[in-house]
Design a protein around this motif. Sequence first.
Motif, short mmCIF file in Angstrom:
data_model
loop_
_atom_site.label_atom_id
_atom_site.label_comp_id
_atom_site.label_asym_id
_atom_site.label_seq_id
_atom_site.Cartn_x
_atom_site.Cartn_y
_atom_site.Cartn_z
N UNK A 6 55.92 15.55 -38.99
CA UNK A 6 56.18 16.27 -40.24
C UNK A 6 54.90 16.99 -40.63
N UNK A 7 54.93 18.31 -40.56
CA UNK A 7 53.76 19.12 -40.92
C UNK A 7 54.05 19.75 -42.27
N UNK A 8 53.43 19.19 -43.29
CA UNK A 8 53.71 19.55 -44.69
C UNK A 8 52.47 19.24 -45.50
N UNK A 9 52.01 20.21 -46.30
CA UNK A 9 50.78 19.99 -47.07
C UNK A 9 50.99 19.23 -48.38
N UNK A 10 52.19 19.23 -48.90
CA UNK A 10 52.44 18.57 -50.19
C UNK A 10 52.84 17.11 -49.98
N UNK A 11 52.04 16.19 -50.53
CA UNK A 11 52.31 14.76 -50.37
C UNK A 11 53.69 14.38 -50.91
N UNK A 39 48.11 19.70 -42.45
CA UNK A 39 47.74 21.08 -42.15
C UNK A 39 47.84 21.32 -40.64
N UNK A 40 47.59 22.54 -40.21
CA UNK A 40 47.71 22.89 -38.80
C UNK A 40 46.66 22.21 -37.94
N UNK A 41 45.47 22.05 -38.47
CA UNK A 41 44.40 21.41 -37.72
C UNK A 41 44.77 19.97 -37.35
N UNK A 42 45.24 19.21 -38.32
CA UNK A 42 45.66 17.83 -38.07
C UNK A 42 46.85 17.82 -37.12
N UNK A 43 47.78 18.76 -37.30
CA UNK A 43 48.95 18.83 -36.42
C UNK A 43 48.53 19.07 -34.97
N UNK A 67 54.17 29.45 -38.36
CA UNK A 67 54.70 30.21 -37.23
C UNK A 67 53.65 30.38 -36.14
N UNK A 68 52.38 30.35 -36.50
CA UNK A 68 51.31 30.43 -35.51
C UNK A 68 51.40 29.26 -34.55
N UNK A 69 51.59 28.07 -35.09
CA UNK A 69 51.72 26.88 -34.25
C UNK A 69 53.00 26.95 -33.41
N UNK A 70 54.09 27.37 -34.00
CA UNK A 70 55.35 27.50 -33.25
C UNK A 70 55.16 28.44 -32.06
N UNK A 71 54.48 29.55 -32.30
CA UNK A 71 54.23 30.52 -31.23
C UNK A 71 53.34 29.91 -30.14
#
Length: 129
Positions: A6-11, A39-43, A67-71
Amino acid sequence: MSRILLIEDEELNRALVRAVLARADVAAVREAEVLEAKNLSVARERLGSEDVDLILLDMNLPDGNGLTLAHELATAGLPGGRARPKVVAVTASVLPQDRAAAIEAGCDGFLDKPYAAADLVATVARYLA
């Protein structure tokens, strides 16, 4: 056992997803392990070291667009040639061009925010199957 990242910034949103999935009437969803990234870094760190079956991907994150990570996953895959997890974009951006951009970036599905608990469970169940 399946694993969901789960990649989501809001707790609060992460807590909601955890609660909904833990109470799901579908055993495969209820029993899945939920890993989290704010965030993306942790993901990217988690994806580099852990096997994941499904990613629930927020689009607007503090360190970039999901979308950057998806790509990246669609084009480069995972280290060691591991299988790419299914990716579901979870976003409040519901315009047709937003959906098209998510699919073009490599997302397998799309879930609109806000969503009903049943829709989240059905989506997760579909992509874990």
